[in-house]
Design a protein around this motif. Structure first.
Motif, mmCIF file in Angstrom:
data_model
loop_
_atom_site.group_PDB
_atom_site.id
_atom_site.type_symbol
_atom_site.label_atom_id
_atom_site.label_comp_id
_atom_site.label_asym_id
_atom_site.label_seq_id
_atom_site.Cartn_x
_atom_site.Cartn_y
_atom_site.Cartn_z
ATOM 1 N N ILE A 1 -5.140 67.741 14.553
ATOM 2 C CA ILE A 1 -6.537 67.516 14.945
ATOM 3 C C ILE A 1 -6.636 66.124 15.551
ATOM 4 O O ILE A 1 -6.133 65.155 14.974
ATOM 5 C CB ILE A 1 -7.483 67.620 13.732
ATOM 6 N N PRO A 2 -7.287 65.977 16.711
ATOM 7 C CA PRO A 2 -7.440 64.637 17.296
ATOM 8 C C PRO A 2 -8.193 63.718 16.331
ATOM 9 O O PRO A 2 -9.211 64.091 15.765
ATOM 10 C CB PRO A 2 -8.269 64.878 18.558
ATOM 11 N N GLY A 3 -7.667 62.516 16.131
ATOM 12 C CA GLY A 3 -8.309 61.533 15.267
ATOM 13 C C GLY A 3 -7.833 61.564 13.826
ATOM 14 O O GLY A 3 -8.118 60.640 13.067
ATOM 15 N N VAL A 4 -7.134 62.595 13.418
ATOM 16 C CA VAL A 4 -6.668 62.698 12.031
ATOM 17 C C VAL A 4 -5.218 62.224 11.964
ATOM 18 O O VAL A 4 -4.341 62.805 12.592
ATOM 19 C CB VAL A 4 -6.791 64.142 11.503
ATOM 20 N N GLN A 5 -5.016 61.157 11.223
ATOM 21 C CA GLN A 5 -3.677 60.633 10.999
ATOM 22 C C GLN A 5 -3.280 60.886 9.552
ATOM 23 O O GLN A 5 -3.993 61.571 8.823
ATOM 24 C CB GLN A 5 -3.636 59.134 11.333
ATOM 25 N N LYS A 6 -2.153 60.331 9.141
ATOM 26 C CA LYS A 6 -1.614 60.618 7.810
ATOM 27 C C LYS A 6 -2.577 60.209 6.701
ATOM 28 O O LYS A 6 -2.781 60.950 5.738
ATOM 29 C CB LYS A 6 -0.271 59.917 7.624
ATOM 30 N N GLN A 7 -3.203 59.035 6.817
ATOM 31 C CA GLN A 7 -4.124 58.576 5.774
ATOM 32 C C GLN A 7 -5.321 59.504 5.646
ATOM 33 O O GLN A 7 -5.736 59.846 4.545
ATOM 34 C CB GLN A 7 -4.620 57.163 6.090
ATOM 35 N N THR A 8 -5.876 59.917 6.771
ATOM 36 C CA THR A 8 -7.029 60.809 6.736
ATOM 37 C C THR A 8 -6.634 62.165 6.191
ATOM 38 O O THR A 8 -7.371 62.754 5.384
ATOM 39 C CB THR A 8 -7.633 60.963 8.144
ATOM 40 N N ALA A 9 -5.488 62.676 6.606
ATOM 41 C CA ALA A 9 -5.010 63.956 6.094
ATOM 42 C C ALA A 9 -4.791 63.880 4.589
ATOM 43 O O ALA A 9 -5.123 64.820 3.852
ATOM 44 C CB ALA A 9 -3.724 64.364 6.800
ATOM 45 N N THR A 10 -4.279 62.757 4.117
ATOM 46 C CA THR A 10 -4.085 62.560 2.682
ATOM 47 C C THR A 10 -5.421 62.566 1.957
ATOM 48 O O THR A 10 -5.568 63.193 0.900
ATOM 49 C CB THR A 10 -3.349 61.228 2.428
ATOM 50 N N ALA A 11 -6.406 61.876 2.512
ATOM 51 C CA ALA A 11 -7.732 61.831 1.892
ATOM 52 C C ALA A 11 -8.364 63.225 1.856
ATOM 53 O O ALA A 11 -8.978 63.611 0.852
ATOM 54 C CB ALA A 11 -8.634 60.855 2.645
#
Length: 188
Positions: free
Chosen positions: A40-50
């Motif tokens: 998803i555009p804008g979703v990186q590892k930290q956001t995916a983890t959250a």
């Protein structure tokens, strides 16, 4: 004093590395889900983890995507009575997930040639920048629901269809403007 401050900073950095390593150990179970969410555009590892930490990977807990959006607090209010619109505020919901999704939405809005960026600018003209950002966070959450439910990567909507609609809208706008100019009385 400087040596004490430096030692405190080094100790905090060491603790942060330990926490990051522990999180990485826990995420090994869900590597596939993290990689899928990162499409998803804008979703990186930290956001995916959250996202995974807050909603998990089992989407059967939510009957549909609207229930997830409501639980998160990202569904728009629809308070209307007797034809009068009242509050359209979003509900409180899960504040940490909402924060992560809004940050992801902000990053998605700044990616080149993405559907979310086009949608943001389309909405921000009519509704304002903050409401448009919440709407993009809502779209990311809905995409997350289907990605985790179906185990498929994010697919960008067709850009060609949007370009055709935009071109036709511009043609119609110019034709309308031409008709308006023809209807004006001649200047003296």
């Amino acid at each position: 004093m400087l040596n004490l401050s430096k030692a405190a900073i080094l100790q905090l950095n060491e603790l942060l590395c330990q926490v990051d390593n522990r999180i990485d150990q826990y995420l090994r179970k869900w590597e596939e889900e993290v990689k899928l969410l990162q499409t998803i555009p804008g979703v990186q590892k930290q956001t995916a983890t959250a996202i995974l930490a807050e909603i998990g990977t089992d989407m059967h807990a939510f009957p549909n995507q609207h229930h997830l959006a409501s639980w998160c607090g990202l569904c728009p209010g629809n308070n209307e009575s007797a034809g009068k619109k009242k509050s359209e505020r979003i509900n409180h919901g899960n504040s940490s997930l909402k924060t992560a999704l809004v940050e992801a939405a902000w990053a998605a809005v700044h990616t080149k040639e993405s559907y979310l960026k086009r949608r943001y600018y389309s909405l921000s003209v009519r509704r304002g920048k903050k409401r448009a950002l919440i709407a993009i966070a809502h779209k990311i959450l809905i995409a997350t629901y289907f990605i985790l439910k179906n185990r498929v990567p994010y697919m960008e909507p067709d850009n060609q269809e949007w370009l055709k609609k935009r071109k036709q809208a511009q043609i119609n706008n110019y034709l309308r403007r031409l008709r308006e100019l023809e209807a004006l009385p001649p200047s003296q």
